[in-house]
Motif scaffolding. Structure first.
Motif, mmCIF file in Angstrom:
data_model
loop_
_atom_site.group_PDB
_atom_site.id
_atom_site.type_symbol
_atom_site.label_atom_id
_atom_site.label_comp_id
_atom_site.label_asym_id
_atom_site.label_seq_id
_atom_site.Cartn_x
_atom_site.Cartn_y
_atom_site.Cartn_z
ATOM 1 N N LEU A 292 0.815 -1.332 -0.120
ATOM 2 C CA LEU A 292 -0.036 0.066 0.110
ATOM 3 C C LEU A 292 0.726 1.148 0.084
ATOM 4 C CD1 LEU A 292 -2.914 0.300 -0.186
ATOM 5 C CD2 LEU A 292 -3.112 0.707 2.225
ATOM 6 N N PRO A 293 1.908 1.306 0.651
ATOM 7 C CA PRO A 293 2.888 2.606 0.770
ATOM 8 C C PRO A 293 3.213 2.808 -0.771
ATOM 9 C CG PRO A 293 3.347 1.161 2.683
ATOM 10 C CD PRO A 293 2.535 0.483 1.733
ATOM 11 N N TYR A 294 3.562 1.729 -1.492
ATOM 12 C CA TYR A 294 3.962 2.161 -3.021
ATOM 13 C C TYR A 294 2.829 2.555 -3.827
ATOM 14 C CZ TYR A 294 7.895 -0.313 -1.391
ATOM 15 O OH TYR A 294 9.257 -0.822 -0.591
ATOM 16 N N ILE A 295 1.787 1.845 -3.669
ATOM 17 C CA ILE A 295 0.329 2.106 -4.305
ATOM 18 C C ILE A 295 -0.091 3.452 -3.933
ATOM 19 C CG2 ILE A 295 -1.975 1.619 -4.554
ATOM 20 C CD1 ILE A 295 -1.040 -1.324 -3.928
ATOM 21 N N ASN A 296 0.219 3.999 -2.742
ATOM 22 C CA ASN A 296 -0.296 5.546 -2.380
ATOM 23 C C ASN A 296 0.482 6.416 -3.169
ATOM 24 O OD1 ASN A 296 -2.357 4.729 -0.624
ATOM 25 N ND2 ASN A 296 -0.609 4.774 1.040
ATOM 26 N N ILE A 297 1.960 6.243 -3.509
ATOM 27 C CA ILE A 297 2.699 6.982 -4.274
ATOM 28 C C ILE A 297 2.153 7.141 -5.721
ATOM 29 C CG2 ILE A 297 4.918 7.403 -5.365
ATOM 30 C CD1 ILE A 297 6.115 5.987 -2.886
ATOM 31 N N LEU A 298 1.946 6.095 -6.411
ATOM 32 C CA LEU A 298 1.309 5.825 -7.836
ATOM 33 C C LEU A 298 -0.149 6.752 -7.805
ATOM 34 C CD1 LEU A 298 1.863 2.314 -8.662
ATOM 35 C CD2 LEU A 298 3.315 4.173 -9.044
#
Length: 441
Positions: A292-298
Motif C-alpha cells: 500500500l505505501p508504494y500504491i499510495n505514491i502512484l
C-alpha cells in the motif's frame, strides 16, 4: 479501455515524477505533514497545468496505473472493515453516519438552492432544474476519500477509537454515496428533462448495488483461492491477488447494462469478504501492509497531476469553488457534531471529527465526471467547479486529519520520532524501507 497499455515513454515520464514525489513526501514527513500531501503537491507541480512534466496525453494513457492503484486502495478499505474490530463500533458508526450524511446533505441542499442564482450555468433554469443541480452538488459534497484517510492513519500509525470511527464512517459513507448518487442522478434527469419519475429510476441503483455485491464477493472468493496457489512464486502470487481489482474494472466495462455494477464498490466488498469470510486474512493484511505505501505514491501523484489547477485562473470558478468549499466545511462540522451527539461520542472526539472528513478524491471526481457526461450542456462547467473545490479539500484535508489524530493522542509515529537517535546506525537502505513501511524515518 481499462486494459489499454501505455507507451514506454509515458511510463518513463511517470516513473521519474514518482521518484521525485517520493522525495517530496520525505520532506513533508520531516515537516510533520502527511506523506500523501507531498505526493499530491508533486503531482500538481508536475501536471500539464504547471511545469508540464506530465502532459494531458500522458495522464490519459496512464489510466491503467490509476485504476490498478484505486482498485488496490478500495480492496484495502474493505479489509479495514473487520467484524471483530468494528463490532463494538457498529452502532456509533451508524448514528454518526445518519447525522453526518443527513445534516451535510440537507444543509448544503437548501443553502445551494437559496443562492442558486449565483451559479452561472443555473441562471435561466426552471425551479426544477435548480433543484436538480442543488441535489447533485449536495450529493457529491458528502463523498469522502477513504484512500486518504487510510493513508494518513498508516502514516501516523494511529490506533484508537477516534481513528477507527473516522475510517468506519468514511468507508460506509462512500459505499452509500454510490447508491444515493445513482438515485439522485435519475431524479435530476427526470426533473431537468421532464421525463418524470418511474419505477426504473429507483430500481436502477438497487440493481447496480446488488450486482456490485455479487461481483465483489466473487472477486474476494477468487482472491482467497489465489492466496493458496502454491505453483507460483511469491511475487507472482502477490501480483495475481493485487490484479483482481483491475480485472473487476475491466469486467465492468464489458457487461451489459442489466448487469452493470460499480467497480469501486465491488472492490470494497471483495476486501470485506477476504478478511471476514476468507481463510487467508492474515496473508491479505500482510500483502496490503507491504504494497500500500508504494500504491499510495502512484495514486496520489497521479491524482495531483490530474487536478485541473488552471481553473484558478477563471475568476467565476475561483469564487464559486471557494464558496462551495466553505459551505462544505461548515456542513461537515454540523454533520459531524450532530452525528457525534446522536452516537453519544465524547465531546472532545466530536469537536475534531469534522477534520477527518474533509478529503475528497477518486469517487467524488468520478461522480462529477458522470454528471458532465449525463448533461453535456452544462456538465463540464459543473465538473470543473466541483473538481476545483475537491483540489482544495485534498490539499488541506490530510494535514487537518493528521492534526486531529495528534490532538486526540492516537499518533504512535510521534513516539518513533523521539526514538530516532537509536536508529542512526541503520543503513540508508533500511532507513528508506522504514519510511515506506511505517511512515517515519
Amino acid at each position: 479501455d481499462p486494459l489499454f497499455l501505455p507507451g514506454l515513454y509515458h511510463v518513463a515520464q511517470f516513473a521519474m515524477v514518482t521518484l521525485a514525489a517520493y522525495q517530496v513526501g520525505r520532506h513533508f514527513l520531516s515537516a510533520r505533514l502527511p506523506l500523501i500531501s507531498g505526493y499530491l503537491i508533486a503531482g500538481i507541480l508536475s501536471g500539464p497545468h504547471l511545469l508540464g512534466l506530465l502532459s494531458h496525453q500522458t495522464t490519459k494513457d496512464l489510466r491503467i496505473i490509476d485504476q490498478f492503484s484505486i482498485s488496490c486502495i478500495a480492496l484495502a478499505a474493505g479489509m479495514e472493515l473487520k467484524s471483530g474490530k468494528l463490532k463494538k463500533f457498529m452502532r456509533p458508526i451508524a448514528w454518526v453516519l445518519c447525522g453526518f450524511m443527513g445534516a451535510t446533505f440537507i444543509s448544503s441542499f437548501f443553502v445551494l438552492l437559496f443562492f442558486s442564482s449565483f451559479i452561472p450555468f443555473v441562471t435561466g433554469m426552471a425551479v426544477s432544474g435548480k433543484v436538480a443541480v442543488a441535489l447533485l452538488i449536495s450529493t457529491i459534497m458528502i463523498a469522502r476519500s477513504p484512500a486518504s484517510a487510510i493513508a494518513i492513519v498508516k502514516d501516523a500509525q494511529a490506533e484508537g477509537p477516534f481513528s477507527t470511527m473516522i475510517i468506519g464512517v468514511s468507508i460506509a459513507a462512500d459505499v452509500l454515496i454510490i447508491v444515493v448518487f445513482a438515485l439522485n442522478l435519475g431524479i435530476a434527469e427526470a426533473l431537468i428533462r421532464g421525463s418524470g419519475l418511474t419505477f426504473y429510476t429507483f430500481l436502477r441503483p438497487v440493481n447496480k448495488i446488488l450486482w456490485s455485491g455479487v461481483f465483489g464477493a466473487t472477486s474476494g472468493f477468487l482472491m482467497d483461492i489465489f492466496a493458496n496457489t502454491g505453483r507460483l512464486p511469491d511475487r507472482g502470487r502477490d501480483l495475481l491477488v493485487l490484479s483482481t481489482g483491475l480485472t473487476i474494472f475491466f469486467i465492468s466495462s464489458l457487461v451489459p447494462s442489466f448487469f452493470s455494477f460499480e467497480p469501486l464498490l465491488a472492490c470494497v466488498i471483495g476486501g470485506i469478504f477476504v478478511v471476514n469470510f476468507g481463510r487467508n486474512a492474515a496473508y491479505h493484511d500482510h500483502l496490503m501492509d507491504r504494497f500500500l505505501p508504494y500504491i499510495n505514491i502512484l495514486f496520489f501523484t497521479s491524482a495531483g497531476a490530474e487536478l485541473e489547477i488552471d481553473h484558478l485562473l477563471r475568476p467565476e470558478l475561483l469564487f464559486l469553488g471557494l464558496g462551495i468549499f466553505s459551505l462544505r466545511i461548515a456542513s461537515l462540522w454540523l454533520g459531524a457534531t450532530l452525528g457525534g451527539w446522536l452516537a453519544g461520542r465524547p465531546s472532545r472526539e466530536t469537536s475534531y471529527a469534522w477534520m477527518g472528513y474533509v478529503t475528497q478524491a477518486g469517487v467524488a471526481m468520478g461522480l462529477a465526471k458522470d454528471v458532465a457526461r449525463e448533461f453535456p450542456e452544462w456538465g463540464q462547467v459543473f465538473a470543473s467547479m466541483m473538481i476545483f473545490q475537491m483540489a482544495i479539500n485534498q490539499v488541506v484535508g490530510p494535514p487537518l486529519f493528521k492534526y486531529a489524530i495528534v490532538s486526540m493522542g492516537e499518533c504512535r509515529a510521534k513516539q518513533m520520532v523521539e526514538l530516532e537517535p537509536t536508529k542512526q546506525k541503520q543503513s540508508p537502505h533500511a532507513a528508506k524501507t522504514d519510511i515506506l513501511s511505517n511512515g517515519e524515518p
